[in-house]
Design an enzyme around this catalytic site. Structure first.
Site, PDB file in Angstrom:
ATOM      1  N   SER A  79      46.648  59.804 106.822  1.00 31.03           N
ATOM      2  CA  SER A  79      45.670  59.575 105.765  1.00 31.03           C
ATOM      3  C   SER A  79      44.572  60.639 105.840  1.00 31.03           C
ATOM      4  O   SER A  79      44.842  61.817 105.684  1.00 31.03           O
ATOM      5  CB  SER A  79      45.121  58.147 105.868  1.00 31.03           C
ATOM      6  OG  SER A  79      44.378  57.797 104.729  1.00 31.03           O
TER       7      SER A  79
ATOM      8  N   ASP B  11      53.127  54.756  98.215  1.00 31.40           N
ATOM      9  CA  ASP B  11      51.771  54.738  98.781  1.00 31.40           C
ATOM     10  C   ASP B  11      50.829  53.957  97.863  1.00 31.40           C
ATOM     11  O   ASP B  11      50.743  54.215  96.666  1.00 31.40           O
ATOM     12  CB  ASP B  11      51.259  56.168  98.943  1.00 31.40           C
ATOM     13  CG  ASP B  11      50.044  56.264  99.850  1.00 31.40           C
ATOM     14  OD1 ASP B  11      49.134  55.412  99.711  1.00 31.40           O
ATOM     15  OD2 ASP B  11      49.989  57.170 100.692  1.00 31.40           O
TER      16      ASP B  11
ATOM     17  N   HIS C  61      51.260  52.952 102.162  1.00 29.20           N
ATOM     18  CA  HIS C  61      50.418  53.862 102.948  1.00 29.20           C
ATOM     19  C   HIS C  61      50.688  53.702 104.444  1.00 29.20           C
ATOM     20  O   HIS C  61      50.676  54.675 105.192  1.00 29.20           O
ATOM     21  CB  HIS C  61      48.953  53.592 102.636  1.00 29.20           C
ATOM     22  CG  HIS C  61      48.029  54.657 103.132  1.00 29.20           C
ATOM     23  ND1 HIS C  61      48.100  55.964 102.715  1.00 29.20           N
ATOM     24  CD2 HIS C  61      46.999  54.604 104.022  1.00 29.20           C
ATOM     25  CE1 HIS C  61      47.166  56.676 103.326  1.00 29.20           C
ATOM     26  NE2 HIS C  61      46.490  55.888 104.116  1.00 29.20           N
TER      27      HIS C  61
END
Length: 814
Positions: free
Chosen positions: A669, A742, A776
């Site tokens: 991330s 995601d 994610h």
């Protein structure tokens, strides 16, 4: 076996090729795979009377087949259309009741086969436990009788679980308020039906900025699908299975009974919807219903919140946080901004707190005026005390006040501090469940004493504690504090008067287990005996490093070495993992994070797997980005980033365990964003691994991470921080991995797709892996195993086997 698309061949013979591949899921080396498959630690929950501990065995890592079930993504919500529940849920598979303190354990009988348990809640009287079970076609409600440890289904009730837990206990312990699927709603709209017209959005001169959100509505057919799956009916459910509807069906997001059980607060979302905002910003009507299902009072009908400023502590105008006072039978509470919701507007009062009691036909009563933005309120069992927390993002100020609700005296500060100053963190007030099942402050009889549980950050590492504080005199006494060689965290207080509480204790070599403690006694009673799931690994070597970067900011990192490593083995190839954090004060940025005594748990994203492959691992290396006073942290992001990374490598080199010419950097991330920037702006690394990141900040123009300014306010910052703009400078091999689905704000898969194309177009050595059905965070066993295989192959190719003299860390920046 399912296959998926990978880009750019990895083996040395095809490095120069640009190609697409079909490759079956792969498995990493056995030592890594064994750690991945180790059983997870059960979850626990305690009855409020202190008599029972509930243990829930976790269903870890679903198969890719399970993860790939149909999914509908609407208004920021991900829905399994088969079950009308959330599509990505972590389930428990079994329940065990552990009697306290003697330790008798009962396996709950009568559970559904192949149980997928979630939303577990104790009844207010602790005689029952409710939970949801997700079948292949619906979400159902089950009840456990604690005395007999048996479970039974509540028949003929299909729950709507798309907005989280779909039920709540009523205080009588005999009734549940649930959100149910509406019978006879027909078939779902066909998402492939021909459109009847274009999708149109329009704005006429209003400022309506929005941050970057995923899974938004895009068309009229999306709106109809959202109405279908979000439609529910509030029902009152008895323990005998009898049900009665309350109010009318609608897009009901919450239905919460009052503490007395006399009323239900219902929040219903309605049109007009937005194509740029999630459901949390849609118009909402808030009503109070009685237990016969009649509307007693409409409390608010709020419009679409599409003109809220993008500042972090900006809020909508009008009532918000509407909820029940936990310490009163039938009194509502809410907050209203006094600055138009904009923190940049000068105002002596930011928020006001209001209350309105039944029968809800009088004028709201003002409880307090806050100079900061409202954070939360902790109610107690007495009108003499509430604790109110407020904050201000700009300088990270945080204040906790006491409020005398009986006299409405002015707020009295109990703590004023920086939210990032972990050394002065007083902890979190401990809440108990009262006889009505509501969470209120644990206090003494006079409501003078409250109890704080904290992580106890200190220069020697975290040392969790329990403090007892007199809120009138502000004097505190420490019951207990964690002592070396353990890291021991309080999880609940069973009897504040007798100082009886439960902790979770662990050490570097001992897995976390639960202990019953009596504060005056040095010997705790062990409640669980979970074994070390990584016994095959041996004694993992862990050390918390403390060092400084060039500007004097103090840094830390967790150093892990292979269990068999000896100093005479010399420096090792190294994997560094980090995640940058913005600070407003160098002192706060330099504080020690974590503890040297924690047990290392190998979650799917951990870099520590690579100690099994002969690497040194620098995990959680500090990357503080500091901007003091009027300066903003990101104004010098790149300089601080590279300086922090170099300091970590230099410290490992000084210790003789890190080979500075064979170091890789990885991040997930915002850590992936960091990784790309380090490769763009330094020669410190032999390889990089970036998972699920964002690389072009112009695609998140209304702020990102800790950056409040918009692209138009600080274009130079956005441009300088975007590694996409420096794709031609990245010559270090980089592995990009991204979940195809995601769901995180700002990290759209297109970020990795376009970054890969930019790198490829400039001749970089790059590999781009897309994990099907993954969000994610990655979940499926096949995905996790393959991700680790990709990472291990990349590290072995470009780091372990690399020349030990090709890179010099003195050349730290271009």
């Amino acid at each position: 076996m399912k296959i998926f698309r990978l880009t750019l061949a990895l083996c040395a013979g095809t490095i120069g090729l640009v190609s697409a591949q079909d490759l079956p899921y792969q498995t990493p080396p056995r030592a890594i795979a064994t750690l991945v498959d180790a059983p997870p630690t059960p979850r626990v929950s305690f009855s409020s009377n202190g008599q029972w501990m509930l243990l829930m065995d976790v269903r870890d890592m679903p198969s890719i087949t399970e993860l790939s079930q149909p999914e509908v993504r609407l208004a920021g919500v991900r829905i399994n259309p088969r079950t009308n529940g959330a599509s990505r849920v972590s389930y428990a598979s079994s329940l065990r009741l552990h009697r306290l303190p003697e330790g008798k354990e009962l396996l709950v009988q009568g559970l559904p086969s192949n149980a997928r348990i979630s939303d577990v809640q104790w009844s207010p009287d602790n005689t029952k436990i409710a939970f949801t079970h997700t079948t292949n076609s619906h979400v159902e409600l089950w009840l456990v009788d604690v005395a007999s440890a048996t479970a039974k289904l509540v028949p003929n009730l299909f729950l709507n679980g798309i907005f989280g837990s779909p039920y709540e206990w009523v205080s009588d312990g005999k009734t549940i308020i649930a959100r149910a699927i509406v019978g006879g709603r027909g078939e779902a709209p066909n998402p492939t039906a021909p459109p009847t017209g274009p999708a149109i959005q329009q704005n006429v001169g209003r400022t309506a900025a929005a941050r970057t959100y995923q899974d938004l509505l895009k068309s009229p057919i999306d709106e109809r699908m959202f109405d279908y799956y979000a439609l529910s009916q509030v029902v009152k459910v008895g323990m005998d299975g009898r049900m009665a509807p309350l109010g009318q069906p609608g897009v009901i997001q919450d239905a919460t009974p009052s503490p007395s059980g006399k009323y239900v607060l219902v929040s219903t979302r309605h049109r007009p919807y937005s194509y740029t905002l999630p459901v949390s910003s849609f118009p909402v009507r808030v009503d109070v219903l009685n237990m016969e299902g009649l509307v007693v009072k409409e409390i608010a009908n709020l419009p679409l919140a599409d003109n809220v400023p993008t500042s972090f502590d900006a809020v909508p105008v009008g009532p918000r946080e509407i909820s029940w006072r936990e310490d009163a039978p039938n009194t509502l509470f809410w907050v209203e901004a006094q600055d138009g919701g904009d923190p940049k507007t000068a105002a002596p009062v930011r928020d006001k707190l209001f209350a309105l009691g039944s029968p809800f036909d009088g004028q709201p009563q003002e409880l307090a005026s806050l100079p900061l933005r409202f954070g939360r309120i902790y109610w107690s069992g007495s009108d003499k005390l509430a604790l109110v927390q407020g904050y201000r993002w700009a300088d990270r100020k945080e204040t906790l006040w006491t409020l005398d609700l009986a006299t409405k005296t002015s707020l009295t500060p109990l703590f004023e501090r920086s939210s990032q100053d972990t050394y002065t963190d007083p902890g979190t007030p401990f809440l108990r469940r009262n006889e009505l099942g509501r969470r209120v402050l644990a206090t003494d009889a006079n409501a003078d004493m409250v109890y704080f549980i904290g992580t106890g950050a200190s220069p020697e590492g975290d040392r969790p504690f329990i403090d007892e504080m007199n809120v009138r005199t502000k004097k505190s006494a420490r019951w207990w504090r964690s002592e070396a060689p353990y890291y021991e965290m309080p999880v609940t207080i069973l009897d504040a008067g007798k100082h009886i509480f439960v902790t979770r204790r662990e050490s570097q070599q001992e897995a976390p287990n639960y202990f019953l403690r009596d504060a005056p006694s040095p010997k705790p009673l062990q409640l669980t005996k979970f074994p070390n799931p990584y016994a095959s690994l041996g004694n993992l070597q862990k050390q918390v490093l403390k060092y400084k970067r060039a500007d004097g900011v103090e840094l830390t990192a967790n150093l892990y070495l292979p269990p068999t490593y000896k100093k005479e083995d010399g420096p090792l190839p190294t994997l560094m993992e980090a995640y940058p954090v913005e600070f407003k004060d160098k002192k706060d940025a330099g504080q020690v994070k974590g503890s040297p005594y924690t047990f290392t748990r190998f979650n799917w994203g951990s870099p520590v797997f690579w100690v099994t492959q002969g690497y040194a691992v620098l995990q959680g290396a500090s990357i503080p980005i500091v901007g003091e006073g009027t300066k903003q942290p990101n104004d010098t992001y790149v300089e601080q980033l590279t300086s922090s990374a170099k300091a970590a490598i230099d410290e490992g080199k000084r210790l003789g365990v890190v080979d500075p010419n064979r170091v890789a950097v990885m991040g997930h991330s915002y850590g992936a964003f960091m990784t790309a920037n380090l490769l763009a702006h330094s020669n410190l690394f032999k390889a990089g691994i970036a998972r699920s990141g964002a690389y072009n900040r112009t695609l998140t123009p209304f702020g990102f991470q800790g950056e409040e300014r918009t692209y138009w306010e600080a274009p130079e910052v956005y441009n300088a921080m975007s590694p996409f703009n420096f794709a031609d400078k990245i010559k270090t091999p980089i592995l990009l991995i991204h979940g195809e689905a995601d769901n995180n704000s700002g990290t759209f898969p297109i970020q990795s797709e376009r970054f890969y194309n930019a790198l490829k177009g400039n001749g970089a050595t790059v590999r781009y892996v897309v994990l099907p059905a993954e969000a994610h965070g990655y979940a499926a066993r096949e995905s996790i195993m393959h991700m680790l295989w990709e990472m291990n192959t990349w590290l072995d190719t470009y780091v372990k086997k690399a020349s030990t003299s090709a890179t010099d860390t003195k050349a730290d920046a271009r």
